[in-house]
Design a protein around this motif. Structure first.
Motif, PDB file in Angstrom:
ATOM      1  N   LYS A  47      32.027  50.302  28.791  1.00 17.30           N
ATOM      2  CA  LYS A  47      32.448  49.159  29.210  1.00 17.30           C
ATOM      3  C   LYS A  47      32.320  49.048  30.708  1.00 17.30           C
ATOM      4  O   LYS A  47      32.343  50.230  31.369  1.00 17.30           O
ATOM      5  CB  LYS A  47      33.643  48.707  28.721  1.00 17.30           C
ATOM      6  CG  LYS A  47      33.912  48.560  27.252  1.00 17.30           C
ATOM      7  CD  LYS A  47      35.418  48.284  26.805  1.00 17.30           C
ATOM      8  CE  LYS A  47      35.531  48.475  25.370  1.00 17.30           C
ATOM      9  NZ  LYS A  47      36.808  48.201  24.923  1.00 17.30           N
ATOM     10  N   THR A  48      31.897  47.779  31.226  1.00 17.29           N
ATOM     11  CA  THR A  48      31.747  47.550  32.675  1.00 17.29           C
ATOM     12  C   THR A  48      32.523  46.303  33.244  1.00 17.29           C
ATOM     13  O   THR A  48      32.618  45.486  32.235  1.00 17.29           O
ATOM     14  CB  THR A  48      30.318  47.648  33.005  1.00 17.29           C
ATOM     15  OG1 THR A  48      29.700  46.449  32.533  1.00 17.29           O
ATOM     16  CG2 THR A  48      29.524  48.842  32.743  1.00 17.29           C
ATOM     17  N   LEU A  49      32.980  46.645  34.425  1.00 21.40           N
ATOM     18  CA  LEU A  49      33.330  45.272  35.131  1.00 21.40           C
ATOM     19  C   LEU A  49      32.531  45.388  36.569  1.00 21.40           C
ATOM     20  O   LEU A  49      32.338  46.143  37.116  1.00 21.40           O
ATOM     21  CB  LEU A  49      34.963  45.522  35.408  1.00 21.40           C
ATOM     22  CG  LEU A  49      35.830  45.262  34.127  1.00 21.40           C
ATOM     23  CD1 LEU A  49      37.395  45.720  34.839  1.00 21.40           C
ATOM     24  CD2 LEU A  49      35.820  43.924  33.742  1.00 21.40           C
ATOM     25  N   VAL A 108      32.677  48.925  38.181  1.00 18.36           N
ATOM     26  CA  VAL A 108      33.276  50.009  37.470  1.00 18.36           C
ATOM     27  C   VAL A 108      32.708  50.253  35.845  1.00 18.36           C
ATOM     28  O   VAL A 108      32.676  49.177  35.289  1.00 18.36           O
ATOM     29  CB  VAL A 108      34.883  49.979  37.514  1.00 18.36           C
ATOM     30  CG1 VAL A 108      35.341  49.032  36.709  1.00 18.36           C
ATOM     31  CG2 VAL A 108      35.439  51.372  37.122  1.00 18.36           C
ATOM     32  N   ALA A 109      32.556  51.690  35.502  1.00 13.43           N
ATOM     33  CA  ALA A 109      32.201  51.729  34.199  1.00 13.43           C
ATOM     34  C   ALA A 109      33.484  52.751  33.611  1.00 13.43           C
ATOM     35  O   ALA A 109      33.849  53.528  34.227  1.00 13.43           O
ATOM     36  CB  ALA A 109      30.972  52.601  33.911  1.00 13.43           C
ATOM     37  N   PHE A 110      33.718  52.161  32.437  1.00 13.70           N
ATOM     38  CA  PHE A 110      34.829  52.886  31.618  1.00 13.70           C
ATOM     39  C   PHE A 110      34.691  53.050  30.114  1.00 13.70           C
ATOM     40  O   PHE A 110      33.870  52.430  29.621  1.00 13.70           O
ATOM     41  CB  PHE A 110      36.409  52.378  32.103  1.00 13.70           C
ATOM     42  CG  PHE A 110      36.317  50.697  31.640  1.00 13.70           C
ATOM     43  CD1 PHE A 110      36.964  50.705  30.557  1.00 13.70           C
ATOM     44  CD2 PHE A 110      35.915  49.630  32.428  1.00 13.70           C
ATOM     45  CE1 PHE A 110      37.066  49.208  29.931  1.00 13.70           C
ATOM     46  CE2 PHE A 110      35.959  48.516  31.977  1.00 13.70           C
ATOM     47  CZ  PHE A 110      36.635  48.198  30.693  1.00 13.70           C
ATOM     48  N   ALA A 137      23.235  55.569  31.516  1.00 12.44           N
ATOM     49  CA  ALA A 137      23.476  54.072  32.005  1.00 12.44           C
ATOM     50  C   ALA A 137      24.758  54.178  33.059  1.00 12.44           C
ATOM     51  O   ALA A 137      24.538  53.007  34.003  1.00 12.44           O
ATOM     52  CB  ALA A 137      24.126  53.608  30.902  1.00 12.44           C
ATOM     53  N   ALA A 138      25.490  54.901  33.213  1.00  6.32           N
ATOM     54  CA  ALA A 138      26.556  54.979  34.244  1.00  6.32           C
ATOM     55  C   ALA A 138      25.993  55.464  35.458  1.00  6.32           C
ATOM     56  O   ALA A 138      26.252  54.596  36.561  1.00  6.32           O
ATOM     57  CB  ALA A 138      27.902  55.757  33.738  1.00  6.32           C
TER      58      ALA A 138
END
Length: 195
Positions: free
Chosen positions: A2-4, A98-100, A109-110
């Motif tokens: 997931k990303t923001l 941010v990726a989490f 991908a990150a």
């Protein structure tokens, strides 16, 4: 994964706050690993005399745990900072990419997300702090020890500014198969008191 991807407003304010400190030598402490009320109160006095940052509420009756080695401060732009004898850590949780919830298959991908978003945060840092003394990326031969021994460990990108008494590191976390989250962060590493 997931990303923001949030605006850089918090970072813009925090970087401006850090840019106002022209000489970090007044903030650096003894770096002896001391904890408890006496060294923490010394740190608070030192930071208050060198900046316009307001400490978290404290008075003579405030209980400071024997294990505590730092204190929180609030800047005039409402940036919260954790300050220790050897570093200053801005708390800008609502800013940038941010990726989490990373899974092992998300490493590429990150990394691509970090590569895509690094230039924007780097440019913002340069607007506040000028040109860095060092810029490197993980793919460069010798990157891990290029700036200083181990400085690139666990990093994908690294830029370093060297104002008097400190090094400011802007970096991205290197995504690995065991990473939970990655983003682009910055910290001020203070020189030891008197150097």
């Amino acid at each position: 994964m997931k990303t923001l991807d949030r605006p850089l407003d918090d970072d813009d304010r925090a970087m401006a706050d850090l840019a106002e400190v022209r000489d970090w030598r007044r903030l650096g402490g003894p770096q002896a690993g001391s904890t408890g009320p006496v060294p923490v109160r010394r740190l608070i006095r030192r930071v208050r005399s060198a900046t316009n940052w307001k400490p978290w509420p404290i008075n003579r009756r405030t209980v400071i745990d024997d294990q505590l080695d730092g204190w929180g401060f609030l800047t005039r732009r409402n940036t919260e900072l954790a300050v220790y004898d050897d570093q200053v850590l801005p708390h800008s949780p609502f800013s940038g990419w941010v990726a989490f919830a990373l899974e092992p298959a998300d490493v590429k991908a990150a990394a691509a997300g970090l590569d895509e978003h690094w230039p924007e945060k780097f440019d913002l840092a340069c607007r506040h702090w000028g040109q860095p003394a060092y810029v490197g990326v993980e793919s460069k031969a010798g990157f891990v020890d290029d700036w200083s021994p181990g400085a690139g460990t666990d990093r994908r990108h690294l830029a370093v500014w060297t104002p008097p008494g400190a090094e400011i590191h802007l970096y991205s976390n290197k995504p690995t198969r065991v990473s939970v989250s990655v983003g682009i962060n910055y910290s001020v590493y203070l020189n030891e008191e008197g150097t």
